[in-house]
Design a protein around this motif. Structure first.
Motif, PDB file in Angstrom:
ATOM      1  N   THR A   1      -3.328 -11.746  72.510  1.00  0.00           N
ATOM      2  CA  THR A   1      -3.447 -12.285  73.640  1.00  0.00           C
ATOM      3  C   THR A   1      -2.217 -13.133  73.961  1.00  0.00           C
ATOM      4  O   THR A   1      -1.807 -13.914  72.970  1.00  0.00           O
ATOM      5  CB  THR A   1      -4.794 -12.953  73.736  1.00  0.00           C
ATOM      6  OG1 THR A   1      -5.851 -12.058  73.450  1.00  0.00           O
ATOM      7  CG2 THR A   1      -5.066 -13.660  75.078  1.00  0.00           C
ATOM      8  N   PRO A   2      -1.669 -13.044  75.183  1.00  0.00           N
ATOM      9  CA  PRO A   2      -0.628 -13.705  75.509  1.00  0.00           C
ATOM     10  C   PRO A   2      -0.760 -15.429  75.250  1.00  0.00           C
ATOM     11  O   PRO A   2      -1.915 -15.801  75.405  1.00  0.00           O
ATOM     12  CB  PRO A   2      -0.402 -13.552  76.984  1.00  0.00           C
ATOM     13  CG  PRO A   2      -0.982 -12.165  77.233  1.00  0.00           C
ATOM     14  CD  PRO A   2      -2.142 -12.355  76.139  1.00  0.00           C
ATOM     15  N   GLY A   3       0.070 -16.031  74.584  1.00  0.00           N
ATOM     16  CA  GLY A   3       0.049 -17.554  74.378  1.00  0.00           C
ATOM     17  C   GLY A   3      -0.693 -17.716  72.987  1.00  0.00           C
ATOM     18  O   GLY A   3      -0.848 -18.958  72.562  1.00  0.00           O
ATOM     19  N   THR A   4      -0.995 -16.971  72.088  1.00  0.00           N
ATOM     20  CA  THR A   4      -1.505 -16.871  70.966  1.00  0.00           C
ATOM     21  C   THR A   4      -0.605 -16.344  70.006  1.00  0.00           C
ATOM     22  O   THR A   4       0.199 -15.508  70.167  1.00  0.00           O
ATOM     23  CB  THR A   4      -2.984 -16.231  70.779  1.00  0.00           C
ATOM     24  OG1 THR A   4      -2.681 -14.713  70.993  1.00  0.00           O
ATOM     25  CG2 THR A   4      -3.918 -16.905  71.719  1.00  0.00           C
ATOM     26  N   THR A   5      -0.937 -16.541  68.669  1.00  0.00           N
ATOM     27  CA  THR A   5      -0.177 -16.062  67.361  1.00  0.00           C
ATOM     28  C   THR A   5      -0.961 -15.328  66.510  1.00  0.00           C
ATOM     29  O   THR A   5      -0.466 -14.596  65.646  1.00  0.00           O
ATOM     30  CB  THR A   5       0.574 -17.103  66.847  1.00  0.00           C
ATOM     31  OG1 THR A   5      -0.281 -18.032  66.265  1.00  0.00           O
ATOM     32  CG2 THR A   5       1.593 -17.880  67.761  1.00  0.00           C
ATOM     33  N   ILE A   6      -2.233 -15.375  66.546  1.00  0.00           N
ATOM     34  CA  ILE A   6      -3.110 -14.856  65.687  1.00  0.00           C
ATOM     35  C   ILE A   6      -3.967 -13.482  66.366  1.00  0.00           C
ATOM     36  O   ILE A   6      -4.750 -13.815  67.282  1.00  0.00           O
ATOM     37  CB  ILE A   6      -4.350 -15.715  65.130  1.00  0.00           C
ATOM     38  CG1 ILE A   6      -3.564 -16.923  64.483  1.00  0.00           C
ATOM     39  CG2 ILE A   6      -5.154 -14.939  64.321  1.00  0.00           C
ATOM     40  CD1 ILE A   6      -4.557 -17.940  64.143  1.00  0.00           C
ATOM     41  N   PRO A   7      -3.457 -12.279  66.067  1.00  0.00           N
ATOM     42  CA  PRO A   7      -4.274 -11.180  66.380  1.00  0.00           C
ATOM     43  C   PRO A   7      -5.678 -10.885  66.243  1.00  0.00           C
ATOM     44  O   PRO A   7      -6.262 -11.682  65.433  1.00  0.00           O
ATOM     45  CB  PRO A   7      -3.497  -9.946  65.745  1.00  0.00           C
ATOM     46  CG  PRO A   7      -2.793 -10.429  64.728  1.00  0.00           C
ATOM     47  CD  PRO A   7      -2.683 -12.094  64.635  1.00  0.00           C
ATOM     48  N   SER A   8      -6.349  -9.883  66.935  1.00  0.00           N
ATOM     49  CA  SER A   8      -7.709  -9.960  67.015  1.00  0.00           C
ATOM     50  C   SER A   8      -8.020  -9.350  65.651  1.00  0.00           C
ATOM     51  O   SER A   8      -7.244  -8.913  64.848  1.00  0.00           O
ATOM     52  CB  SER A   8      -8.349  -9.141  68.022  1.00  0.00           C
ATOM     53  OG  SER A   8      -7.778  -7.641  68.039  1.00  0.00           O
ATOM     54  N   ALA A   9      -9.262  -9.168  65.465  1.00  0.00           N
ATOM     55  CA  ALA A   9      -9.582  -8.237  64.335  1.00  0.00           C
ATOM     56  C   ALA A   9      -9.211  -6.845  64.628  1.00  0.00           C
ATOM     57  O   ALA A   9      -9.030  -6.500  65.741  1.00  0.00           O
ATOM     58  CB  ALA A   9     -11.253  -8.059  64.173  1.00  0.00           C
ATOM     59  N   TYR A  10      -9.359  -5.893  63.546  1.00  0.00           N
ATOM     60  CA  TYR A  10      -8.763  -4.599  63.923  1.00  0.00           C
ATOM     61  C   TYR A  10      -9.963  -3.870  64.804  1.00  0.00           C
ATOM     62  O   TYR A  10     -10.948  -3.762  64.633  1.00  0.00           O
ATOM     63  CB  TYR A  10      -8.840  -4.009  62.391  1.00  0.00           C
ATOM     64  CG  TYR A  10      -7.717  -4.000  61.696  1.00  0.00           C
ATOM     65  CD1 TYR A  10      -6.444  -3.318  62.112  1.00  0.00           C
ATOM     66  CD2 TYR A  10      -7.685  -4.990  60.489  1.00  0.00           C
ATOM     67  CE1 TYR A  10      -5.067  -3.661  61.486  1.00  0.00           C
ATOM     68  CE2 TYR A  10      -6.325  -5.143  59.799  1.00  0.00           C
ATOM     69  CZ  TYR A  10      -5.298  -4.590  60.309  1.00  0.00           C
ATOM     70  OH  TYR A  10      -3.929  -4.814  59.652  1.00  0.00           O
ATOM     71  N   CYS A  11      -9.147  -2.909  65.626  1.00  0.00           N
ATOM     72  CA  CYS A  11     -10.067  -1.846  66.322  1.00  0.00           C
ATOM     73  C   CYS A  11      -9.489  -0.454  66.228  1.00  0.00           C
ATOM     74  O   CYS A  11      -8.515  -0.487  65.275  1.00  0.00           O
ATOM     75  CB  CYS A  11      -9.762  -2.212  67.722  1.00  0.00           C
ATOM     76  SG  CYS A  11     -10.119  -4.073  68.349  1.00  0.00           S
ATOM     77  N   ARG A  12     -10.360   0.408  66.523  1.00  0.00           N
ATOM     78  CA  ARG A  12      -9.898   1.809  66.073  1.00  0.00           C
ATOM     79  C   ARG A  12      -9.787   2.732  67.448  1.00  0.00           C
ATOM     80  O   ARG A  12     -10.384   2.551  68.474  1.00  0.00           O
ATOM     81  CB  ARG A  12     -11.013   2.536  65.305  1.00  0.00           C
ATOM     82  CG  ARG A  12     -10.833   1.853  63.925  1.00  0.00           C
ATOM     83  CD  ARG A  12     -11.775   2.651  62.797  1.00  0.00           C
ATOM     84  NE  ARG A  12     -13.322   2.160  63.647  1.00  0.00           N
ATOM     85  CZ  ARG A  12     -14.080   3.279  63.591  1.00  0.00           C
ATOM     86  NH1 ARG A  12     -13.922   4.652  63.459  1.00  0.00           N
ATOM     87  NH2 ARG A  12     -15.434   3.103  64.445  1.00  0.00           N
ATOM     88  N   PHE A  13      -8.711   3.599  67.363  1.00  0.00           N
ATOM     89  CA  PHE A  13      -8.543   4.412  68.501  1.00  0.00           C
ATOM     90  C   PHE A  13      -9.672   5.780  68.716  1.00  0.00           C
ATOM     91  O   PHE A  13     -10.005   6.062  67.661  1.00  0.00           O
ATOM     92  CB  PHE A  13      -7.379   5.258  68.622  1.00  0.00           C
ATOM     93  CG  PHE A  13      -6.059   4.246  68.861  1.00  0.00           C
ATOM     94  CD1 PHE A  13      -5.840   3.699  69.994  1.00  0.00           C
ATOM     95  CD2 PHE A  13      -5.191   3.995  67.915  1.00  0.00           C
ATOM     96  CE1 PHE A  13      -4.604   3.035  70.488  1.00  0.00           C
ATOM     97  CE2 PHE A  13      -4.141   3.021  68.082  1.00  0.00           C
ATOM     98  CZ  PHE A  13      -3.918   2.531  69.524  1.00  0.00           C
ATOM     99  N   THR A  14     -10.108   6.127  69.868  1.00  0.00           N
ATOM    100  CA  THR A  14     -10.797   7.118  70.071  1.00  0.00           C
ATOM    101  C   THR A  14      -9.603   8.302  70.035  1.00  0.00           C
ATOM    102  O   THR A  14      -8.641   8.251  70.048  1.00  0.00           O
ATOM    103  CB  THR A  14     -11.636   7.221  71.262  1.00  0.00           C
ATOM    104  OG1 THR A  14     -10.762   6.984  72.327  1.00  0.00           O
ATOM    105  CG2 THR A  14     -12.742   5.985  71.582  1.00  0.00           C
TER     106      THR A  14
END
Length: 126
Positions: free
Chosen positions: A98-111
């Protein structure tokens, strides 16, 4: 001659509607398990369920999304995609920054990846 504001709005609405849907006027093909990344640009996050990769000069757009919910997936976020080899496939992993953050979210997977192609306007009907 001057146009009234309502007349301008009436003229602009169809243009705005076409711009808001990048798949408008395109024909969906059979979903594919993988796409080749060397011929695509992207990703572009449209909303919490839609991620697009554009192929070549824009004739084909590949639509995918997350399997289930993906925290923070929205326009203007950055995707950090785990790529192995030259293809991106269903169930490959990505994270959202997310803009303004340095830590990414948990993993997601593509359909799976669904191709959307512009109709060929030069072809004559049978």
């Amino acid at each position: 001659m001057t146009l009234r504001p309502l007349a301008l709005l009436a003229l602009a609405l169809p243009l705005l509607a076409a711009r808001s849907d990048p798949l408008a006027g395109r024909i969906a093909g059979e979903p594919q398990r993988c796409i080749t990344l060397s011929s695509t640009n992207g990703p572009s996050t449209i909303d919490a369920r839609t991620i697009l990769y554009t192929e070549g000069a824009g004739r084909r757009i590949w639509k995918t999304g997350p399997v289930g919910d993906c925290p923070s997936l929205e326009p203007l976020t950055t995707l950090i995609v785990d790529v192995y080899g030259g293809q991106l496939c269903r169930n490959d992993r990505f994270r959202v920054l997310t803009p303004g953050t340095t830590i990414p979210s948990a993993y997601c997977r593509f359909t799976e990846f669904t191709p959307y192609t512009r109709p060929d306007r030069t072809r004559k009907p049978d």
